[in-house]
Scaffold this active site. Structure first.
Site, PDB file in Angstrom:
ATOM      1  N   LYS A 182      43.511  40.765  15.697  1.00  0.00           N
ATOM      2  CA  LYS A 182      44.210  40.621  16.961  1.00  0.00           C
ATOM      3  C   LYS A 182      43.219  40.291  18.073  1.00  0.00           C
ATOM      4  O   LYS A 182      42.113  40.839  18.116  1.00  0.00           O
ATOM      5  CB  LYS A 182      44.956  41.911  17.305  1.00  0.00           C
ATOM      6  CG  LYS A 182      45.980  42.337  16.252  1.00  0.00           C
ATOM      7  CD  LYS A 182      47.180  41.423  16.237  1.00  0.00           C
ATOM      8  CE  LYS A 182      48.265  41.932  15.297  1.00  0.00           C
ATOM      9  NZ  LYS A 182      49.482  41.111  15.341  1.00  0.00           N
ATOM     10  N   HIS A 313      55.878  35.704   8.486  1.00  0.00           N
ATOM     11  CA  HIS A 313      55.411  36.914   9.151  1.00  0.00           C
ATOM     12  C   HIS A 313      55.890  38.184   8.460  1.00  0.00           C
ATOM     13  O   HIS A 313      57.082  38.334   8.164  1.00  0.00           O
ATOM     14  CB  HIS A 313      55.912  36.915  10.602  1.00  0.00           C
ATOM     15  CG  HIS A 313      55.767  38.221  11.313  1.00  0.00           C
ATOM     16  ND1 HIS A 313      56.827  39.077  11.521  1.00  0.00           N
ATOM     17  CD2 HIS A 313      54.681  38.835  11.856  1.00  0.00           C
ATOM     18  CE1 HIS A 313      56.414  40.156  12.178  1.00  0.00           C
ATOM     19  NE2 HIS A 313      55.115  40.037  12.390  1.00  0.00           N
ATOM     20  N   GLU A 333      51.547  37.314   4.275  1.00  0.00           N
ATOM     21  CA  GLU A 333      50.824  38.303   5.076  1.00  0.00           C
ATOM     22  C   GLU A 333      50.880  39.680   4.427  1.00  0.00           C
ATOM     23  O   GLU A 333      51.969  40.191   4.163  1.00  0.00           O
ATOM     24  CB  GLU A 333      51.425  38.356   6.484  1.00  0.00           C
ATOM     25  CG  GLU A 333      50.667  39.237   7.453  1.00  0.00           C
ATOM     26  CD  GLU A 333      51.166  39.092   8.882  1.00  0.00           C
ATOM     27  OE1 GLU A 333      50.378  39.347   9.806  1.00  0.00           O
ATOM     28  OE2 GLU A 333      52.348  38.723   9.077  1.00  0.00           O
TER      29      GLU A 333
END
Length: 384
Positions: A182, A313, A333
């Site tokens: 992130k 996602h 993911e």
């Protein structure tokens, strides 16, 4: 003997069971939305699970999810629309999706209404694949038996660089093929220092991605994108507001690093708008968020026609099957957050996640789910 034109071969839906489940995380996590004050740290995942059973006893298991808010609303809407499936032919998945969507049209056909339908839709697809005796990936026409995977759960902003490197080493040793971290700190210099340190720690050969969680404006995204080019990133994810199609178009044209988005979009039409404009290099839509497997496949087909890279996602438990059925470059993911919900584990080796060979989604609920269930509801044909 089945008479042509009759319905004697239909195995109708007899019962539906709904569960609202709160899955706790071992540790709370923070992304850029938390640092900018737009959201609170994430401590749990709210699941809506649907179990659908036919007259013959064939069962389908599906689920949808939400983060931070919306779980009780999903459960309430599911209770409202579930009776519309009783007595229906579970094979008519597209028609049933439309039926449920129009039933809730007064609250909209996107967003929460569509995300609620996703629990039923994924259960119907699970059932259809089980009826055929194959995995969902095989039912859809798989291109591969394994899909490249990357880990995200170890790269949140509350973690230090040393913690991220430690978790990354563990992930890579487990067989995971890439690492996403992130970014999106208010101090952009801190982002650059973290990316540089992690790239140095991992080496140049490990696929590395960054996720901004929509926290840059257009000017910042362009400047940061140019500064990040040197780190050979697989992609920059959600650099701008999820609905800024024009901004993404300009950014993708200006940078060599691929630009991706899609996880916050809540309908196939919203996803299609990005692809029709040629606004991104990588589509990252989420089956539960767009309304289930049915609308996900509609968008996926257009992405395939355009030769786009795809990386769905979250919810690897569903997306492993969809990614396996995609013709072009794709990733799935890795998050361990939902692993405690199911008895089964996805196998990972040599940078790839193995597509389950079990029929349907290949999932059954773990016994401990009872401890996390905050509400349940059951209906059957005899009571309607």
């Amino acid at each position: 003997m089945t008479v042509p034109g009759s319905n004697s071969s239909i195995d109708p839906i007899r019962s539906i069971r709904l569960y609202s489940i709160i899955v706790p995380l071992n540790n709370s996590v923070s992304d850029a939305k938390v640092l900018t004050g737009r959201q609170q740290a994430l401590k749990e995942v709210s699941l809506l699970v649907a179990e659908i059973e036919t007259e013959s006893g064939l069962e389908g298991l599906g689920f949808t999810y939400t983060l931070r808010t919306g779980g009780p609303a999903q459960f309430a809407h599911a209770k409202e629309i579930a009776p519309l499936l009783i007595g229906e032919d579970p094979n008519d998945i597209q028609r049933l999706w439309n039926k449920l969507s129009w039933a809730g049209a007064s609250i909209g056909r996107y967003g929460l209404a569509a995300q609620t339908i996703a629990a039923f839709d994924s259960a119907l697809w699970d059932m259809k694949a089980k009826r055929a005796g194959v995995s969902l990936a095989k039912l859809l026409g798989a291109y591969r038996n394994e899909v490249r995977c990357y880990n995200t759960s170890g790269g949140y902003l509350q973690a230090s660089v040393d913690e991220i490197l430690d978790k990354s080493t563990t992930s890579l040793a487990r067989g995971i093929g890439g690492i996403k971290i992130k970014v999106g700190h208010p101090d952009r210099r801190l982002d650059l220092r973290r990316v540089e340190a992690i790239r140095k720690g991992l080496g140049n050969n490990v696929p590395l991605m960054v996720d901004v969680n929509q926290q840059w404006d257009r000017t910042t995204a362009l400047r940061m994108g140019r500064a990040l080019e040197q780190y050979n990133l697989q992609w920059i994810e959600e650099p701008l507001d999820a609905y800024d199609i024009e901004g993404h178009t300009a950014l993708a044209a200006a940078l060599d690093t691929p630009i991706g988005t899609g996880e916050m979009l809540t309908s196939a039409n919203e996803v299609l708008a990005y692809m029709q404009q040629g606004s991104i290099d990588l589509i990252m839509h989420d089956a539960p968020r767009v309304g289930g497997i049915t609308p996900f496949l509609k968008a996926m087909q257009v992405a395939e026609q355009r030769g786009m890279m795809m990386a769905p996602h979250f919810v690897m438990e569903i997306h492993i099957h969809l990614a396996a059925a995609y013709a072009h470059e794709t990733w799935v993911e890795h998050f361990e957050w939902l692993e405690p919900v199911f008895n089964e584990r996805l196998e990972i080796r040599e940078g790839k996640m193995i597509v389950p060979s079990r029929p349907g989604l290949g999932l059954t609920l773990h016994e401990q789910v009872k401890n996390w269930t905050v509400a349940s509801h059951e209906l059957n044909r005899m009571k309607i």
